[in-house]
Design an enzyme around this catalytic site. Structure first.
Site, PDB file in Angstrom:
ATOM      1  N   CYS A  99       0.818  -1.219   0.000  1.00 43.33           N
ATOM      2  CA  CYS A  99       0.000   0.000   0.000  1.00 43.33           C
ATOM      3  C   CYS A  99       0.851   1.268   0.000  1.00 43.33           C
ATOM      4  O   CYS A  99       0.630   2.185  -0.792  1.00 43.33           O
ATOM      5  CB  CYS A  99      -0.977  -0.024   1.165  1.00 43.33           C
ATOM      6  N   HIS A 158      -2.640   0.653   6.874  1.00 40.78           N
ATOM      7  CA  HIS A 158      -3.023   0.641   5.462  1.00 40.78           C
ATOM      8  C   HIS A 158      -3.255   2.069   5.004  1.00 40.78           C
ATOM      9  O   HIS A 158      -3.712   2.922   5.778  1.00 40.78           O
ATOM     10  CB  HIS A 158      -4.290  -0.185   5.257  1.00 40.78           C
ATOM     11  N   GLU A 170      -6.001   1.425  -4.504  1.00 36.16           N
ATOM     12  CA  GLU A 170      -5.220   0.862  -3.412  1.00 36.16           C
ATOM     13  C   GLU A 170      -4.521  -0.426  -3.809  1.00 36.16           C
ATOM     14  O   GLU A 170      -4.960  -1.152  -4.696  1.00 36.16           O
ATOM     15  CB  GLU A 170      -6.118   0.570  -2.211  1.00 36.16           C
TER      16      GLU A 170
END
Length: 282
Positions: A99, A158, A170
């Site tokens: 991420c 995240h 993402e």
């Protein structure tokens, strides 16, 4: 760096880029994607933020790989096995991003240099942040290119880039590919940040490779964080402490980096031996 929940339905994968060209790791050929599936979906963002969105969108279909994107320069790398996630078993064979690796690459492409190194926590607390939004504010005040984060108790596990219209791009977890998702406002959604288009006050750049910061202004104190290459950092103050000799220079000045809770010798900060405009630490 990634979410551990199982994705209910895997988005149809696009072929992974076979080769990467260009000095900045630009893909040799863009992976095909449905028209409008990933783009700037709302007005108002800076040119740099829009550029970051489009750079991330070019990676649709590239593998998520744990630790991917954290090489000496922004760009895809082969990943690592995450001991806590059985789905990461093949990550060392997959060229891609986790991420924060994707966020790093997107803003490096848009802004030049390497403005957002580090993991999701470092990016959410970067000196490049100019505005913060709480979880309670939802998506209403957000603009394309803002960074959405998930975590609790001060941790961030995240991070993703907002597109507008309640969508984000993402790199979510092992076994999936970079995709567009609906913004998830529930659970441990922690809020969002907006990245400054220009260097924030007190911002400098490091130089050199594999440079360590320390808990105290001394090379004998515990190491805290390693900068693999030039990195943008915010300096809160500086002081005279242990003399250090490195790279042909000797200097006793050290700078404090509040985002890392650590000290770095001024030898590895671009500027004078004593930095102009930076206050003296108490």
């Amino acid at each position: 760096m990634a979410m551990r929940r199982t994705v209910g339905a895997v988005v149809a994968a696009v072929a992974l880029l076979a080769t990467w060209g260009g000095a900045h790791g630009t893909p040799a050929a863009a992976a095909p994607k449905a028209a409008g599936a990933c783009d700037v979906l709302a007005p108002g963002a800076s040119a740099e933020a829009e550029g970051a969105v489009r750079a991330a969108c070019e990676q649709i279909g590239v593998w998520y790989t744990w630790g991917g994107g954290h090489g000496p320069q922004p760009g895809p790398t082969y990943g690592q096995v995450d001991p806590s996630d059985p789905d990461s078993a093949h990550d060392p064979e997959r060229l891609g991003f986790d991420c924060s690796g994707l966020v790093r690459y997107a803003y490096a492409r848009a802004a030049g240099g390497d403005p957002l190194p580090g993991n999701a926590y470092h990016q959410f607390n970067s000196p490049q942040v100019k505005q913060r939004f709480t979880a309670a504010q939802g998506t209403a005040p957000l603009l394309p290119g803002d960074l959405l984060a998930w975590g609790s108790g001060g941790s961030v596990h995240h991070i993703a880039l907002y597109l507008g219209a309640g969508k984000m791009v993402e790199a979510r977890e092992s076994g999936t590919r970079i995709t567009v998702s609906d913004v998830r406002l529930g659970g441990d959604y922690a809020g969002a940040v907006r990245i400054a288009g220009a260097a924030a006050p007190g911002t400098f750049s490091t130089w050199g490779t594999d440079v360590w910061t320390h808990k105290e202004p001394s090379t004998t104190s515990p190491r805290v964080h390693r900068f693999p290459g030039p990195t943008t950092v915010r300096i809160e103050c500086q002081k005279h402490a242990e003399p250090v000799t490195a790279e042909g220079y000797t200097n006793d000045a050290w700078s404090y980096l509040p985002e890392y809770g650590a000290w770095i010798t001024n030898i590895y900060i671009k500027g004078g031996a004593w930095l102009d405009g930076v206050r003296i630490c108490p």
